[in-house]
Design a protein around this motif. Sequence first.
Motif, mmCIF file in Angstrom:
data_model
loop_
_atom_site.group_PDB
_atom_site.id
_atom_site.type_symbol
_atom_site.label_atom_id
_atom_site.label_comp_id
_atom_site.label_asym_id
_atom_site.label_seq_id
_atom_site.Cartn_x
_atom_site.Cartn_y
_atom_site.Cartn_z
ATOM 1 N N UNK A 1 0.856 -1.192 0.000
ATOM 2 C CA UNK A 1 0.000 0.000 0.000
ATOM 3 C C UNK A 1 0.882 1.228 0.000
ATOM 4 N N UNK A 2 0.312 2.339 -0.470
ATOM 5 C CA UNK A 2 1.021 3.619 -0.366
ATOM 6 C C UNK A 2 0.099 4.633 0.297
ATOM 7 N N UNK A 3 0.645 5.397 1.230
ATOM 8 C CA UNK A 3 -0.080 6.491 1.879
ATOM 9 C C UNK A 3 0.646 7.780 1.501
ATOM 10 N N UNK A 4 -0.074 8.690 0.856
ATOM 11 C CA UNK A 4 0.552 9.939 0.432
ATOM 12 C C UNK A 4 -0.063 11.093 1.216
ATOM 13 N N UNK A 5 0.792 11.799 1.926
ATOM 14 C CA UNK A 5 0.358 12.866 2.839
ATOM 15 C C UNK A 5 0.463 14.204 2.107
ATOM 16 N N UNK A 6 -0.599 14.956 2.093
ATOM 17 C CA UNK A 6 -0.616 16.180 1.283
ATOM 18 C C UNK A 6 -1.592 17.151 1.946
ATOM 19 N N UNK A 7 -1.812 18.322 1.369
ATOM 20 C CA UNK A 7 -2.846 19.192 1.934
ATOM 21 C C UNK A 7 -3.567 19.941 0.817
#
Length: 658
Positions: free
Chosen positions: A169-175
Amino acid sequence: MPIKYIPYYPNTVEGQAILDNITRTQRVLRYRENDKVYDRIKRGMPYYEVETLETVGTPPLGVGGLENLVIRGECISACAYLKEQGIKVDLVYIDPPFASGADYAKKVYLRRNPKLAEKIAEAEQQMDMDELKAFEEKMYGDIWQKEDYLNWMYENLMAIKSVMTDTASIFLHIDWHIGHYVKILMDEVFGEDNFKNEIVWKTQTPSGMKALANKLGSTHDTIFWYAKSETFTYQPQFLEVSEQYIKRNYPYEDEKGFYKTAELQEPSEATLNKLKADGLLYTTKNGKIRYKMYAENTEGILLDDFWNDFLALSATAGERVSYSTQKPEMLLDRIMRLSCKNWRNEEKTERTVVADFFGGSGVTAKAASDLKRKFIHVDIGINSIQTVRDRLKEAKANFQILEIKDGVSLFRNPQQTMDKLKMLIPGLLQGLPGISKFWFGAVVHSKDGTIPVYVPNLLNTQEKVLDIPTINTIINQELQNLEINAKKVIVYYIDIDDQKELEKFIRDNNATEIEVELKDLKNLLHDVVIEDIIDSKTTKTAAGYETEINKFISDRLIQKIGEFNQKGNLQSIAKGKKFNPINISEEGLELIELIALDCENSEGQWHSSTEIKIDKLGYVIRDGVKSKDFWDGKIISNKKPLRIKVRNISGDETIKSI
Ligand SMILES: C[S@@+](CC[C@H](N)C(=O)[O-])C[C@H]1O[C@@H](n2cnc3c(N)ncnc32)[C@H](O)[C@@H]1O
């Protein structure tokens, strides 16, 4: 049939990433002028030589072969290295620059100088943090053109996908700045069907933020979760229930505690008997059967995609390591528990691997180490590598530090290198009329007149390699568009695809009279790095060896502090406020952050036989163990030291033979 057609508002807004320029041919998202991305993806990820700088802890590093890795280099070349080595990762968390429009800086604190007696007395009283002398150090910039950012991110995502296992899985943190565009990239790269969640992490309470005059305050970040395939790990998580929650959701109370009731649909005889025996059968009113659910038996509240049970780290949080964009370990702990098992296989011989390609302070590596997963930390900045090294050493983790030799020894980080280059290119002028933003600036020569200068933007790692598409843009677009009468342009490169082929391409395709001179930027960068000077003396004692630092001279820091003082003086004149300049002592020991001795190797990979780190307050951390001792200017070793390494407070390291 409509009576007539009424015109829409005619224009969309300028300045947004233009989505109608996306074409999905050949499975590559292409924004405006994006053929280069396609060419680069076709060419592959650049693979460079990799050097092991240090092994921390004791190899072999646990079950499962792969060692924990801390890699200095940029995301794409780190992925190339992993792929070449056959290393795959089971979970990726990335918190890349957000295109937030900010420059990130780190406060650099002078340490206590053990050679000055009156300072010792001063330090022994509790030091006031505000009184500590500090200046700022640029870490990385986050100012982008949207489309450049998206092109860059697209290549990074493609590289990362190449090293993910099929179950990862990939978790991409952004805003909010760019997250809405990045989700389109994620759909493209990982597939809409593999989208799992858009997690909203509430980072601040309304009281923690400044009131805004014209819009709502933004108090959350977004984390996109995608799986690589249908076979992925999801381990449901439960939040502990609060007293308030119990009161609200378990309205009844008896001698066993708070409870609520639920209806049983067509229970079997056995279930009914069991409930009766356990005293849980509640009522059988109107033929419906209800039973009691006690709060104390609940597993907790099933975690959903809105996370508001912990906030961003406060300035004084215990886990802070002076990294401005540092995320809480709790966040990574949760992501790992949710989506990544502890072991890769049933036989429990291979641990799962968690990777962070924009690792920063090392939050992912630290949380992975605590949860007994393997970790890979990648970052382009030296401050990140040193911060995570020291953080993991304190956590007693075992790992290797690698450096990707991507052709350039960057000056601390790309942001600072770009700033330096302005001063290093002889005669460079910026903002001259007729020279567009494509050019870094121009130099004015008595014979050749004004010479536009191209420098790759090191903050945008895609521009690092000078290749035919870039040269093509220069000769077929930028030379034609020049508004001045130039005889020559200089094109600096940091890494070059195939110099002979490029020169031939220029000869065959340059339809202008303008000469294109290729120059290696590395020759300039070599001049930037002036080593610090360590003056030390090692003596044999009854217990072993004592190495005393007599003097430490760092021209790089003295220059930086000089600039800081100059700015402070100018500001104090403008604002009429008093400014206390930073003065460095004769011995310069307040410029030292870490001293290490290598008693094993006199060259090659560094081995820290013993080390001392001096924290902001002057206290010593000896081999990763904190103390309340002040540094006395010495370091003791059992064996004879062969080399000494000193890291200054800005992160430059100097090694000297003893
Ligand atoms: C937002 S910070 C990460 C913070 C991290 N999650 C933490 O909790 O400390 C982004 C990091 O990405 C790094 N970075 C920027 N461009 C990079 C690239 N191309 N490859 C690798 N790292 C990069 C920066 O040096 C910075 O440390």
